[in-house]
Scaffold this motif. Structure first.
Motif, PDB file in Angstrom:
ATOM      1  N   LYS A   1     -11.290  29.748  11.158  1.00 55.35           N
ATOM      2  CA  LYS A   1     -10.318  30.836  11.085  1.00 55.35           C
ATOM      3  C   LYS A   1      -9.677  31.091  12.456  1.00 55.35           C
ATOM      4  O   LYS A   1     -10.378  31.252  13.449  1.00 55.35           O
ATOM      5  CB  LYS A   1     -10.990  32.111  10.583  1.00 55.35           C
ATOM      6  N   ILE A   2      -8.350  31.129  12.449  1.00 55.17           N
ATOM      7  CA  ILE A   2      -7.575  31.396  13.660  1.00 55.17           C
ATOM      8  C   ILE A   2      -6.692  32.612  13.405  1.00 55.17           C
ATOM      9  O   ILE A   2      -5.951  32.658  12.423  1.00 55.17           O
ATOM     10  CB  ILE A   2      -6.685  30.192  14.031  1.00 55.17           C
ATOM     11  N   GLY A   3      -6.766  33.597  14.277  1.00 54.78           N
ATOM     12  CA  GLY A   3      -5.937  34.789  14.135  1.00 54.78           C
ATOM     13  C   GLY A   3      -4.596  34.646  14.830  1.00 54.78           C
ATOM     14  O   GLY A   3      -4.485  33.962  15.849  1.00 54.78           O
ATOM     15  N   VAL A   4      -3.584  35.264  14.255  1.00 56.67           N
ATOM     16  CA  VAL A   4      -2.260  35.356  14.892  1.00 56.67           C
ATOM     17  C   VAL A   4      -1.864  36.827  14.869  1.00 56.67           C
ATOM     18  O   VAL A   4      -1.691  37.413  13.798  1.00 56.67           O
ATOM     19  CB  VAL A   4      -1.201  34.514  14.171  1.00 56.67           C
ATOM     20  N   ALA A   5      -1.742  37.425  16.046  1.00 55.43           N
ATOM     21  CA  ALA A   5      -1.476  38.859  16.142  1.00 55.43           C
ATOM     22  C   ALA A   5      -0.194  39.117  16.909  1.00 55.43           C
ATOM     23  O   ALA A   5       0.036  38.531  17.968  1.00 55.43           O
ATOM     24  CB  ALA A   5      -2.649  39.559  16.829  1.00 55.43           C
ATOM     25  N   GLY A   6       0.633  40.010  16.372  1.00 56.80           N
ATOM     26  CA  GLY A   6       1.878  40.350  17.045  1.00 56.80           C
ATOM     27  C   GLY A   6       2.729  41.233  16.156  1.00 56.80           C
ATOM     28  O   GLY A   6       2.317  41.614  15.059  1.00 56.80           O
ATOM     29  N   PRO A   7       3.951  41.560  16.602  1.00 62.54           N
ATOM     30  CA  PRO A   7       4.841  42.382  15.781  1.00 62.54           C
ATOM     31  C   PRO A   7       5.526  41.526  14.712  1.00 62.54           C
ATOM     32  O   PRO A   7       6.290  40.619  15.030  1.00 62.54           O
ATOM     33  CB  PRO A   7       5.865  42.901  16.798  1.00 62.54           C
ATOM     34  N   HIS A   8       5.255  41.803  13.466  1.00 66.85           N
ATOM     35  CA  HIS A   8       5.834  41.023  12.376  1.00 66.85           C
ATOM     36  C   HIS A   8       6.750  41.872  11.508  1.00 66.85           C
ATOM     37  O   HIS A   8       7.359  41.369  10.566  1.00 66.85           O
ATOM     38  CB  HIS A   8       4.712  40.383  11.542  1.00 66.85           C
ATOM     39  N   THR A   9       6.826  43.162  11.845  1.00 69.08           N
ATOM     40  CA  THR A   9       7.779  44.072  11.220  1.00 69.08           C
ATOM     41  C   THR A   9       8.370  44.942  12.326  1.00 69.08           C
ATOM     42  O   THR A   9       7.822  45.032  13.423  1.00 69.08           O
ATOM     43  CB  THR A   9       7.096  44.982  10.177  1.00 69.08           C
ATOM     44  N   GLY A  10       9.497  45.580  12.040  1.00 71.82           N
ATOM     45  CA  GLY A  10      10.108  46.482  13.013  1.00 71.82           C
ATOM     46  C   GLY A  10      11.051  45.779  13.971  1.00 71.82           C
ATOM     47  O   GLY A  10      11.316  44.575  13.852  1.00 71.82           O
ATOM     48  N   ASP A  11      11.538  46.533  14.954  1.00 68.86           N
ATOM     49  CA  ASP A  11      12.550  46.032  15.889  1.00 68.86           C
ATOM     50  C   ASP A  11      12.082  44.834  16.705  1.00 68.86           C
ATOM     51  O   ASP A  11      12.896  44.007  17.122  1.00 68.86           O
ATOM     52  CB  ASP A  11      12.972  47.148  16.853  1.00 68.86           C
ATOM     53  N   LEU A  12      10.781  44.742  16.982  1.00 75.41           N
ATOM     54  CA  LEU A  12      10.279  43.674  17.842  1.00 75.41           C
ATOM     55  C   LEU A  12       9.757  42.472  17.067  1.00 75.41           C
ATOM     56  O   LEU A  12       9.207  41.537  17.660  1.00 75.41           O
ATOM     57  CB  LEU A  12       9.192  44.223  18.779  1.00 75.41           C
ATOM     58  N   ALA A  13       9.954  42.476  15.756  1.00 75.59           N
ATOM     59  CA  ALA A  13       9.529  41.327  14.943  1.00 75.59           C
ATOM     60  C   ALA A  13      10.145  40.004  15.402  1.00 75.59           C
ATOM     61  O   ALA A  13       9.490  38.956  15.283  1.00 75.59           O
ATOM     62  CB  ALA A  13       9.849  41.581  13.470  1.00 75.59           C
TER      63      ALA A  13
ATOM     64  N   THR B   1     -13.970  40.900  12.766  1.00 73.87           N
ATOM     65  CA  THR B   1     -14.775  41.096  11.555  1.00 73.87           C
ATOM     66  C   THR B   1     -14.617  39.934  10.583  1.00 73.87           C
ATOM     67  O   THR B   1     -15.580  39.522   9.914  1.00 73.87           O
ATOM     68  CB  THR B   1     -14.384  42.416  10.859  1.00 73.87           C
ATOM     69  N   GLN B   2     -13.396  39.392  10.522  1.00 66.82           N
ATOM     70  CA  GLN B   2     -13.146  38.274   9.607  1.00 66.82           C
ATOM     71  C   GLN B   2     -13.689  36.945  10.128  1.00 66.82           C
ATOM     72  O   GLN B   2     -13.658  35.948   9.409  1.00 66.82           O
ATOM     73  CB  GLN B   2     -11.650  38.147   9.316  1.00 66.82           C
ATOM     74  N   GLY B   3     -14.163  36.924  11.371  1.00 70.66           N
ATOM     75  CA  GLY B   3     -14.809  35.733  11.895  1.00 70.66           C
ATOM     76  C   GLY B   3     -13.891  34.688  12.491  1.00 70.66           C
ATOM     77  O   GLY B   3     -14.205  33.489  12.457  1.00 70.66           O
ATOM     78  N   VAL B   4     -12.780  35.122  13.098  1.00 68.38           N
ATOM     79  CA  VAL B   4     -11.911  34.141  13.748  1.00 68.38           C
ATOM     80  C   VAL B   4     -12.622  33.568  14.971  1.00 68.38           C
ATOM     81  O   VAL B   4     -13.446  34.239  15.599  1.00 68.38           O
ATOM     82  CB  VAL B   4     -10.553  34.753  14.172  1.00 68.38           C
ATOM     83  N   VAL B   5     -12.304  32.318  15.298  1.00 73.68           N
ATOM     84  CA  VAL B   5     -12.903  31.690  16.486  1.00 73.68           C
ATOM     85  C   VAL B   5     -11.917  31.648  17.646  1.00 73.68           C
ATOM     86  O   VAL B   5     -12.276  31.225  18.752  1.00 73.68           O
ATOM     87  CB  VAL B   5     -13.411  30.271  16.161  1.00 73.68           C
ATOM     88  N   GLY B   6     -10.683  32.081  17.407  1.00 72.49           N
ATOM     89  CA  GLY B   6      -9.671  32.137  18.452  1.00 72.49           C
ATOM     90  C   GLY B   6      -8.471  32.909  17.951  1.00 72.49           C
ATOM     91  O   GLY B   6      -8.269  33.036  16.735  1.00 72.49           O
ATOM     92  N   VAL B   7      -7.674  33.438  18.888  1.00 70.04           N
ATOM     93  CA  VAL B   7      -6.496  34.230  18.528  1.00 70.04           C
ATOM     94  C   VAL B   7      -5.292  33.740  19.316  1.00 70.04           C
ATOM     95  O   VAL B   7      -5.383  33.531  20.533  1.00 70.04           O
ATOM     96  CB  VAL B   7      -6.724  35.730  18.810  1.00 70.04           C
TER      97      VAL B   7
ATOM     98  N   VAL C   1      -8.402  34.104  23.585  1.00 64.55           N
ATOM     99  CA  VAL C   1      -7.096  34.620  23.197  1.00 64.55           C
ATOM    100  C   VAL C   1      -6.039  33.923  24.038  1.00 64.55           C
ATOM    101  O   VAL C   1      -6.127  33.916  25.263  1.00 64.55           O
ATOM    102  CB  VAL C   1      -7.022  36.145  23.445  1.00 64.55           C
ATOM    103  N   ILE C   2      -5.042  33.331  23.386  1.00 64.43           N
ATOM    104  CA  ILE C   2      -3.946  32.688  24.124  1.00 64.43           C
ATOM    105  C   ILE C   2      -2.637  33.350  23.715  1.00 64.43           C
ATOM    106  O   ILE C   2      -2.200  33.222  22.571  1.00 64.43           O
ATOM    107  CB  ILE C   2      -3.872  31.173  23.862  1.00 64.43           C
ATOM    108  N   SER C   3      -2.018  34.058  24.640  1.00 64.15           N
ATOM    109  CA  SER C   3      -0.754  34.729  24.348  1.00 64.15           C
ATOM    110  C   SER C   3       0.422  33.850  24.748  1.00 64.15           C
ATOM    111  O   SER C   3       0.412  33.253  25.824  1.00 64.15           O
ATOM    112  CB  SER C   3      -0.665  36.055  25.094  1.00 64.15           C
TER     113      SER C   3
END
Length: 371
Positions: free
Chosen positions: A29-41, A92-98, A121-123
């Motif tokens: 599991k790999i997480g992807v986090a960021g703005p996906h709605t709104g002005d900064l999507a 909680t979902q068990g990601v190994v990287g983001v 975490v790699i931004s």
């Protein structure tokens, strides 16, 4: 009959207990986090696309360590208070990287959670310089920090635009104020120009005529803004309508098509720093065509940085032969990976070696790199 059914039910439960955990571990599991709605999507969606494309390529070739990559996408809207919830959810979902977060403020809020869980975490875009210190040893990025960007902006303002009086405004946020502060410091150190205004504005305001009036009163040669495109576009429009015609320059927070769409004709001539032009890299062309084929559009801001981040993380897991944190981090620091940004690895602070910024200008409705 009931006893027979009870026996089979117990047997089925036992089989599920044995096989369900193993099945659950058949994915990485790999997480992807960021703005996906709104002005900064527009800053967040391109990275989602990038990670999905790279993951699909790996999965088509057997995945990672013999397991399929599962991409878990969560929206933080670039808000720190939401980013902490997103980080907790991913852990909680068990990601190994983001891959993410996108905005510096959101990244800053989320990092303590990843540090505690020991998740790399790699931004592709969080540029506040303090993040590498705050996030060590879990934080990496595929973009240069704001102090490098600010030095470029300051040098351009002083030596290319030959400004003597500079007005600097910012959005009071970690990224915008941080960038503006560094530009101010570099300009003052140069001894060639004076910062005649340094002021903050409120994000999301409808009217910025008050700050433009303050700008007019100090008669600057250049206006520099630290922040994102929603505010920048309104400020530029207000400046031009109020006959403030001096050059306007900002950072990578405005270097995207959305700024040009919103500001329209008033975007012409605006300068912005952003990641160096990498269009000559063969892997850039591959990544570009992959996006066009899958999504039918040109990729947006930080797509290639997100693509490189996914490549770096997946490569590290593959080379480590494990999802163990220490082994992944060792590969990230010591082994190069070919990406659309070039051949990269990360220094001891988590900065991508060889990645830098350039100055762009809006010409005929497009950002063009200034030579």
């Amino acid at each position: 009959m009931k006893r027979v059914l009870s026996f089979f039910s117990m047997a089925l439960f036992a089989l599920m207990a044995v096989f369900t955990p193993a099945h659950a571990e058949d994915v990485i599991k790999i997480g992807v986090a960021g703005p996906h709605t709104g002005d900064l999507a527009p800053f967040g969606i391109p990275t989602v696309h990038a990670v999905k494309i790279v993951a699909e390529k790996y999965n088509a070739n057997g995945g990672l360590l013999g397991k399929k990559i599962q991409v878990i996408v969560l929206d933080d809207q670039c808000k720190p208070e939401i980013a902490t919830n997103v980080a907790t959810n991913l852990v909680t979902q068990g990601v190994v990287g983001v891959i993410g977060h996108i905005c510096s403020g959101a990244t800053k809020a989320a990092l303590p959670i990843y540090k505690q869980a020991k998740i790399p975490v790699i931004s592709p875009s969080a540029t506040n310089p303090s993040l590498t210190k705050l996030g060590a040893p879990v934080f990496f990025r595929t973009i240069a920090p704001d102090n490098a960007q600010a030095k470029l902006d300051a040098d351009f303002i002083v030596n290319r635009l030959h400004a003597k009086r500079v007005a600097i405004i910012h959005d009071k946020e970690d990224y915008g104020k941080g960038l503006a502060t560094y530009v101010k410091e570099y300009i003052e150190k140069s001894g060639k120009a004076k910062v005649v205004l340094f002021a903050g504005v409120t994000r999301g305001a409808m009217d910025y005529s008050a700050i433009v009036q303050r700008i007019k009163r100090v008669h600057p040669d250049v206006v520099m803004f630290g922040g994102y495109h929603p505010e920048a576009s309104k400020i530029v429009m207000a400046m031009r309508r109020m006959r403030v015609k001096v050059p306007f320059i900002s950072g990578d927070g405005i270097k995207n098509d959305k700024f040009i769409q919103v500001a329209g004709k008033y975007a012409e001539g605006v300068y912005a720093s952003g990641p160096k032009d990498i269009s000559g890299n063969p892997l850039y062309k591959v990544a570009l065509e992959e996006h066009k084929k899958k999504y039918g559009t040109e990729p947006g801001a930080f797509y290639f940085n997100g693509y490189a981040a996914a490549q770096a993380l997946f490569n590290a897991i593959q080379k480590a032969g494990s999802t163990d944190f220490d082994k992944i981090v060792k590969v990230l620091h010591t082994q190069y990976v070919e990406t659309p940004l070039g051949k990269i690895r990360f220094d001891k602070n988590g900065e991508a070696e060889g990645v830098g910024f350039a100055i762009y200008q809006v010409r005929n409705g497009k950002f063009v790199q200034v030579k």
